[in-house]
Design a protein around this motif. Structure first.
Motif, PDB file in Angstrom:
ATOM      1  N   GLU A   1      38.281  53.452 -33.543  1.00 37.90           N
ATOM      2  CA  GLU A   1      36.910  53.282 -34.019  1.00 37.90           C
ATOM      3  C   GLU A   1      36.122  52.338 -33.108  1.00 37.90           C
ATOM      4  O   GLU A   1      34.964  52.612 -32.770  1.00 37.90           O
TER       5      GLU A   1
ATOM      6  N   GLY B   1      45.097  54.263 -30.981  1.00 36.94           N
ATOM      7  CA  GLY B   1      45.623  53.991 -32.319  1.00 36.94           C
ATOM      8  C   GLY B   1      44.578  53.422 -33.260  1.00 36.94           C
ATOM      9  O   GLY B   1      43.505  54.014 -33.452  1.00 36.94           O
ATOM     10  N   GLU B   2      44.856  52.250 -33.822  1.00 37.82           N
ATOM     11  CA  GLU B   2      43.941  51.645 -34.776  1.00 37.82           C
ATOM     12  C   GLU B   2      42.647  51.165 -34.123  1.00 37.82           C
ATOM     13  O   GLU B   2      41.677  50.852 -34.816  1.00 37.82           O
ATOM     14  N   SER B   3      42.617  51.086 -32.807  1.00 37.12           N
ATOM     15  CA  SER B   3      41.413  50.634 -32.092  1.00 37.12           C
ATOM     16  C   SER B   3      40.463  51.781 -31.771  1.00 37.12           C
ATOM     17  O   SER B   3      39.466  51.582 -31.072  1.00 37.12           O
TER      18      SER B   3
END
Length: 366
Positions: free
Chosen positions: A211, A207-209
């Motif tokens: 990167e 998900g948002e992790s």
């Protein structure tokens, strides 16, 4: 005596080049510093251990804080040059830890690469050939993507993933107390492929992790501190020193296992030890810096062309050149207007060298 002289001369020259590279690297950055200022700040950072103490801290396990003993080392600092506080802060707290950690990681990868190439009798081998780096990637990405499922910090999870992977590959390749090198190589490839699929699945779940996970996989030294150096440098030093006495055995193994047995080498025991030590070296390096490719491939091969195949000389020179190479490539990475992960730079330099080896058609020879 002649080989000891060559080891001393080559090691001295490479060590001098490494020190010069470290000082030059510390002058480069958004704030340019003069070499004398960097040298004084570096000397001010030199500490002599004077005592040990134990304190009780806390560690996070499964989201809970638990008491954890920590060792405190007291230092005496013999140098006290007067320089601007800002300059000293930049050198001692920001640049120097990163540079020293880069040298430590490069040292480990260069040494492990030399061992692996001799172990497999193939200059195309590198420290991650049995899946150690991919195992570390599974541990690290799992920590980033599903943090509550992994009751360890990122570096610990990466190290454990690498060690477990090496052990599993060894078990899969061993039958009847013997571990054929070809079977070990094929088992490593199979496990790498499977774990690569696991990493891809975890990336989809990040998900948002995403990167952060991808950045770790590229290999980087961003944000390195003295705590990272303190955890990595002693372990890598001990592991490397444990490898050095086996350089002569590694020379004999290059003749073939049957010849090595005839000459009195305990082949299977020596292979297990070399595999374990080189895997731990690689795991310690990858755990703090991510997956940095090609250092363990191009550095040992390059040094073999320069100093010859004798591992009594090749092992220390490959390690020191690996340290020098990673210091230089990380300097290039952070000197870019938009800082690059060092793994991109090493791959950009390593891939053409890999193709050069293929063009020479000597990849089956040492």
């Amino acid at each position: 005596m002649r080989i000891r002289y060559r080891v001393a001369v080559w090691s001295g020259l490479l060590l001098a080049a490494l020190v010069a590279a470290v000082l030059a690297s510390a002058t480069i950055g958004p704030v340019e510093l003069r070499a004398p200022v960097v040298a004084k700040a570096a000397l001010n950072a030199v500490g002599i251990p004077t005592g040990l103490g134990v304190s009780i801290g806390t560690a996070s396990v499964a989201g809970a804080s638990v008491p954890w003993p920590t060792v405190d080392v007291q230092y005496a600092y013999p140098f006290a040059f007067q320089i601007a506080p800002t300059s000293e802060l930049i050198v001692r707290s920001i640049r120097l830890p990163r540079i020293v950690l880069g040298a430590t990681v490069g040292f480990a990868l260069g040494g492990a690469g030399a061992v692996m190439q001799g172990f497999f009798r193939n200059p195309m081998a590198d420290p991650s050939i049995i899946g150690v780096s991919t195992g570390a990637a599974v541990g690290a990405v799992a920590t980033i993507a599903v943090p509550m499922a992994v009751p360890f910090g990122l570096q610990t999870a990466a190290f454990l993933g690498a060690v477990v992977t090496a052990f599993v590959v060894y078990l899969l390749a061993t039958e009847g107390g013997r571990t054929p090198v070809a079977t070990l190589l094929l088992a490593g490839v199979a496990v790498q492929t499977f774990l690569g699929a696991v990493v891809s699945f975890l990336l989809l779940q990040s998900g948002e992790s995403l990167e952060e996970a991808v950045y770790w996989l590229m290999g980087n030294l961003y944000g390195a501190g003295w705590a990272d150096v303190g955890a990595t440098l002693p372990a890598i030093t001990v592991l490397f020193l444990a490898l050095v006495p086996f350089a002569r055995d590694l020379n004999v193994l290059m003749l073939g296992e049957e010849d090595a047995r005839t000459l009195g080498i305990p082949v299977e025991w020596t292979k297990r030890l070399l595999l374990a030590l080189s895997s731990l070296l690689t795991a310690a390096a990858v755990a703090v810096a991510g997956v940095i490719g090609f250092v363990g491939l191009i550095v040992p091969h390059m040094m073999r062309l320069v100093v010859g195949p004798d591992h009594r000389l090749l092992l220390p020179t490959s390690a020191l050149t690996g340290a020098l190479f990673l210091v230089v490539t990380d300097t290039i990475a952070r000197a870019n207007p938009q800082e690059l992960p060092v793994g991109i730079v090493t791959a950009a330099l390593g891939a053409p060298f890999f193709l050069f080896l293929l063009r020479r058609r000597e990849v089956h020879e040492l």
